[in-house]
Design a protein around this motif. Structure first.
Motif, mmCIF file in Angstrom:
data_model
loop_
_atom_site.group_PDB
_atom_site.id
_atom_site.type_symbol
_atom_site.label_atom_id
_atom_site.label_comp_id
_atom_site.label_asym_id
_atom_site.label_seq_id
_atom_site.Cartn_x
_atom_site.Cartn_y
_atom_site.Cartn_z
ATOM 1 N N VAL A 136 27.525 60.940 60.941
ATOM 2 C CA VAL A 136 27.868 59.822 61.853
ATOM 3 C C VAL A 136 26.556 59.175 61.918
ATOM 4 C CG1 VAL A 136 28.610 59.159 64.078
ATOM 5 C CG2 VAL A 136 29.563 61.235 62.982
ATOM 6 N N GLY A 137 26.556 57.880 61.640
ATOM 7 C CA GLY A 137 25.095 57.137 61.782
ATOM 8 C C GLY A 137 25.289 56.378 62.957
ATOM 9 N N GLY A 138 24.596 55.386 63.278
ATOM 10 C CA GLY A 138 24.510 54.199 64.213
ATOM 11 C C GLY A 138 23.728 54.901 65.241
ATOM 12 N N ASN A 139 23.242 55.986 65.557
ATOM 13 C CA ASN A 139 22.438 56.446 66.566
ATOM 14 C C ASN A 139 21.670 57.343 66.371
ATOM 15 O OD1 ASN A 139 23.423 59.065 67.423
ATOM 16 N ND2 ASN A 139 25.345 57.606 67.383
ATOM 17 N N ALA A 140 20.375 57.602 66.828
ATOM 18 C CA ALA A 140 19.111 58.586 66.486
ATOM 19 C C ALA A 140 19.818 60.044 66.533
ATOM 20 C CB ALA A 140 18.068 58.470 67.511
ATOM 21 N N ALA A 141 20.682 60.366 67.385
ATOM 22 C CA ALA A 141 21.161 61.719 67.591
ATOM 23 C C ALA A 141 22.053 61.890 66.297
ATOM 24 C CB ALA A 141 21.807 62.019 68.814
ATOM 25 N N GLY A 142 22.879 60.978 65.842
ATOM 26 C CA GLY A 142 23.763 60.981 64.871
ATOM 27 C C GLY A 142 23.157 61.587 63.349
ATOM 28 N N VAL A 143 21.769 60.651 63.537
ATOM 29 C CA VAL A 143 21.000 60.810 62.034
ATOM 30 C C VAL A 143 20.423 62.098 62.025
ATOM 31 C CG1 VAL A 143 18.968 59.776 60.948
ATOM 32 C CG2 VAL A 143 20.719 58.157 61.712
ATOM 33 N N ILE A 144 19.863 62.404 63.173
ATOM 34 C CA ILE A 144 19.246 63.870 63.036
ATOM 35 C C ILE A 144 20.104 64.997 62.731
ATOM 36 C CG2 ILE A 144 17.746 65.456 64.523
ATOM 37 C CD1 ILE A 144 16.234 63.051 63.947
ATOM 38 N N ALA A 146 22.992 64.821 61.144
ATOM 39 C CA ALA A 146 23.306 64.950 59.710
ATOM 40 C C ALA A 146 22.357 65.105 58.887
ATOM 41 C CB ALA A 146 23.654 63.246 59.441
ATOM 42 N N ALA A 147 21.115 64.749 59.057
ATOM 43 C CA ALA A 147 20.062 65.455 58.117
ATOM 44 C C ALA A 147 19.698 66.989 58.510
ATOM 45 C CB ALA A 147 18.691 64.854 58.532
ATOM 46 N N GLU A 148 20.080 67.306 59.737
ATOM 47 C CA GLU A 148 19.805 68.792 59.933
ATOM 48 C C GLU A 148 21.045 69.661 59.304
ATOM 49 O OE1 GLU A 148 21.223 70.719 63.709
ATOM 50 O OE2 GLU A 148 19.131 70.921 64.309
ATOM 51 N N ASN A 149 22.364 68.968 59.526
ATOM 52 C CA ASN A 149 23.465 69.633 58.571
ATOM 53 C C ASN A 149 23.184 70.004 57.239
ATOM 54 O OD1 ASN A 149 26.636 70.132 59.293
ATOM 55 N ND2 ASN A 149 26.402 68.993 57.407
ATOM 56 N N LEU A 150 22.517 68.924 56.556
ATOM 57 C CA LEU A 150 22.190 68.979 55.212
ATOM 58 C C LEU A 150 21.111 70.219 54.910
ATOM 59 C CD1 LEU A 150 21.882 65.187 54.134
ATOM 60 C CD2 LEU A 150 23.579 66.965 53.106
ATOM 61 N N GLY A 151 20.155 70.283 55.851
ATOM 62 C CA GLY A 151 19.023 71.311 55.851
ATOM 63 C C GLY A 151 19.551 72.607 55.769
ATOM 64 N N TYR A 169 19.713 70.653 48.638
ATOM 65 C CA TYR A 169 19.929 70.449 49.978
ATOM 66 C C TYR A 169 18.886 69.827 50.892
ATOM 67 C CZ TYR A 169 25.176 70.694 49.609
ATOM 68 O OH TYR A 169 26.444 70.228 49.148
ATOM 69 N N TYR A 170 17.835 70.796 50.807
ATOM 70 C CA TYR A 170 16.533 70.296 51.311
ATOM 71 C C TYR A 170 16.147 69.126 50.945
ATOM 72 C CZ TYR A 170 15.864 75.438 52.846
ATOM 73 O OH TYR A 170 16.072 76.626 53.229
ATOM 74 N N GLU A 171 16.223 68.582 49.883
ATOM 75 C CA GLU A 171 15.510 67.411 49.370
ATOM 76 C C GLU A 171 16.466 66.160 49.753
ATOM 77 O OE1 GLU A 171 15.109 67.701 44.906
ATOM 78 O OE2 GLU A 171 13.192 68.774 45.476
ATOM 79 N N ARG A 172 17.821 66.418 50.029
ATOM 80 C CA ARG A 172 18.477 65.688 50.584
ATOM 81 C C ARG A 172 18.360 65.348 51.954
ATOM 82 N NH1 ARG A 172 24.683 66.964 49.085
ATOM 83 N NH2 ARG A 172 25.266 65.008 50.562
ATOM 84 N N ALA A 173 17.987 66.441 52.694
ATOM 85 C CA ALA A 173 17.824 66.366 54.119
ATOM 86 C C ALA A 173 16.689 65.664 54.352
ATOM 87 C CB ALA A 173 17.748 67.993 54.573
ATOM 88 N N ALA A 174 15.666 65.943 53.635
ATOM 89 C CA ALA A 174 14.173 65.198 53.843
ATOM 90 C C ALA A 174 14.325 63.683 53.336
ATOM 91 C CB ALA A 174 13.152 65.713 52.827
ATOM 92 N N ALA A 175 15.253 63.184 52.687
ATOM 93 C CA ALA A 175 15.292 61.786 52.330
ATOM 94 C C ALA A 175 16.187 61.201 53.197
ATOM 95 C CB ALA A 175 15.700 61.745 50.802
ATOM 96 N N TYR A 176 17.225 61.924 54.046
ATOM 97 C CA TYR A 176 18.293 61.274 54.537
ATOM 98 C C TYR A 176 17.895 60.137 55.536
ATOM 99 C CZ TYR A 176 22.645 60.802 57.036
ATOM 100 O OH TYR A 176 23.844 60.097 57.576
ATOM 101 N N ASN A 177 16.666 60.655 56.500
ATOM 102 C CA ASN A 177 16.353 59.723 57.275
ATOM 103 C C ASN A 177 14.873 59.952 57.500
ATOM 104 O OD1 ASN A 177 15.437 59.300 60.588
ATOM 105 N ND2 ASN A 177 16.809 57.504 59.672
#
Length: 234
Positions: A136-144, A146-151, A169-177
């Motif tokens: 879920v995008g659109g807000n800081a919490a959602g972005v964090i 989503a990145a954490e979910n990948l990591g 998945y680590y690299e996707r998490a790092a690049a997500y935001n």
């Protein structure tokens, strides 16, 4: 300039308006049923959307929030099995995700379920739960999250010994935001796994990115020793 009729005579503007109105009335007369059907369809779609959103989805989201509160309390106490499965008094994350999956709370319950499985050492179930979460995008919490979910998916793969999948998945998490909260965490983890896989140049690049771009992060505090270790192997 006044319009002319077929005989080439100028027509009075009022006559032109009356003729136009007559044609419009004839169109309504001939197509009235179709227009009413189209109007009815629009009313049904719009009315159905608002009924779904405010009379169905909103109450479900509110109920899901109340049930999430109990499960989150047990999660905070490290009672992961109870938070995951619930009991006779409250629904756990699995039930909330299943019952309210189309609400934000039900979606978040999938992420929490993955965390519970991860803490319980059930890594494949954790992967499945994390992958069922919808970013879920659109807000800081959602972005964090989503990145954490990948990591965290990467963590589960690494625990299973599937390092190639883990580092992806680590690299996707790092690049997500790009942010100081999650990016250096997963860059460093990616570097460590790449180092173990023998991808030394890639690991060095990731360690140096942590040092150069995120010098205030916790991960940067001891990054020099990781850089030195890789440089000795190159």
């Amino acid at each position: 300039m006044a319009e002319t009729n077929k005989a080439g005579q100028a027509q009075d503007p009022e006559q032109i308006i009356e003729q136009s109105l007559g044609r419009f009335e004839l169109f309504i007369e001939r197509n009235g049923k179709l227009l009413l059907m189209l109007l009815g369809a629009v009313v049904l779609v719009v009315g159905g959307y608002f009924s779904y959103k405010y009379l169905y989805q909103a109450p479900r989201a509110e109920k899901a929030s109340a049930e999430m509160f109990e499960a989150q309390n047990y999660f905070a106490r490290d009672s992961f099995a109870l938070a995951l499965n619930g009991n006779a008094s409250f629904d756990g994350f699995l039930t909330i995700a299943d019952r309210y999956g189309n609400t934000p709370q039900g979606n978040l319950a999938r992420h929490y379920a993955g965390l519970c499985y991860l803490h319980m050492g059930e890594f494949q179930q954790a992967i499945d739960a994390f992958k069922s979460y919808k970013a879920v995008g659109g807000n800081a919490a959602g972005v964090i999250i989503a990145a954490e979910n990948l990591g965290l998916t990467g963590d589960a793969y690494v625990e299973l010994g599937q390092l190639d999948e883990g580092v992806k998945y680590y690299e996707r998490a790092a690049a997500y935001n790009d942010n100081v909260g999650t990016t250096p965490v997963y860059l460093k983890k990616a570097g460590m796994v790449n180092e173990k896989l023998g991808n030394l140049a890639r690991a060095l690049e990731q360690y140096e990115t942590v040092r150069n771009n995120y010098p205030q992060s916790m991960q940067a505090r001891d990054i020099e020793k990781f850089i030195a270790r890789v440089q000795q192997q190159l």
